[in-house]
Write a protein that holds these residues in place. Structure first.
Motif, short mmCIF file in Angstrom:
data_model
loop_
_atom_site.label_atom_id
_atom_site.label_comp_id
_atom_site.label_asym_id
_atom_site.label_seq_id
_atom_site.Cartn_x
_atom_site.Cartn_y
_atom_site.Cartn_z
N SER A 98 15.68 7.04 53.55
CA SER A 98 15.00 5.89 54.15
C SER A 98 14.06 6.29 55.28
O SER A 98 13.01 5.68 55.45
CB SER A 98 16.03 4.91 54.70
N ASN A 99 14.42 7.26 56.06
CA ASN A 99 13.69 7.55 57.29
C ASN A 99 12.85 8.81 57.26
O ASN A 99 12.45 9.30 58.30
CB ASN A 99 14.66 7.62 58.48
N PHE A 130 24.65 12.13 50.96
CA PHE A 130 24.29 10.95 50.18
C PHE A 130 22.86 11.08 49.65
O PHE A 130 22.59 10.75 48.49
CB PHE A 130 24.44 9.68 51.04
N CYS A 131 21.95 11.58 50.48
CA CYS A 131 20.58 11.81 50.04
C CYS A 131 20.53 12.81 48.89
O CYS A 131 19.83 12.60 47.89
CB CYS A 131 19.72 12.31 51.20
N TRP A 164 17.58 4.76 50.33
CA TRP A 164 18.91 4.64 49.72
C TRP A 164 19.87 3.89 50.61
O TRP A 164 20.71 3.14 50.15
CB TRP A 164 19.49 6.02 49.43
N ILE A 165 19.77 4.10 51.89
CA ILE A 165 20.73 3.54 52.84
C ILE A 165 20.30 2.14 53.27
O ILE A 165 21.11 1.28 53.51
CB ILE A 165 20.87 4.45 54.09
N PHE A 224 22.00 8.97 61.10
CA PHE A 224 22.98 8.99 60.01
C PHE A 224 22.49 9.82 58.82
O PHE A 224 23.21 10.66 58.30
CB PHE A 224 23.33 7.58 59.55
N GLU A 225 21.27 9.58 58.38
CA GLU A 225 20.80 10.24 57.17
C GLU A 225 20.64 11.75 57.30
O GLU A 225 20.83 12.47 56.33
CB GLU A 225 19.49 9.61 56.69
#
Length: 97
Positions: free
Chosen positions: A68-69, A48-49, A29-30, A39-40
């Motif tokens: 993303s990670n 956000f996730c 997503w990022i 960040f995530e």
């Protein structure tokens, strides 16, 4: 970011519906965050996730990702609480949609 995500998800849902294929999200997503970035899994990124996972279910996706990670080669792979929480969010939201 939320506005862009909404536009992107709507476009993907429309494309899949028009082609008669399942909607499945399989990329971050990022974007490409640094390998050791946090960040995530931090408060803003994690929310956000969660939002993206809920939105995936609302869009009718058959499958989605947490972020993303969250992959075996990233440090976030060991942060199972967020991954499990987002999986539950997707499953429960998809049941209601």
């Amino acid at each position: 970011m939320l506005s862009t995500l909404g536009t992107w998800m709507s476009a993907a849902a429309d494309l899949c519906a028009g082609r008669g294929i399942p909607l499945v999200f399989g990329e971050g997503w990022i974007g490409y965050t640094p390998l050791n970035g946090t960040f995530e899994e931090g408060p803003i990124g994690a929310e956000f996730c969660r939002h993206a996972v809920r939105s995936s279910a609302e869009a009718g996706a058959w499958g989605t990702i947490v972020c993303s990670n969250a992959a075996p080669h990233h440090p976030m792979w060991s942060h199972t609480a967020l991954q499990r929480e987002c999986s539950e969010l997707f499953l429960h939201h998809a049941e209601r949609s």
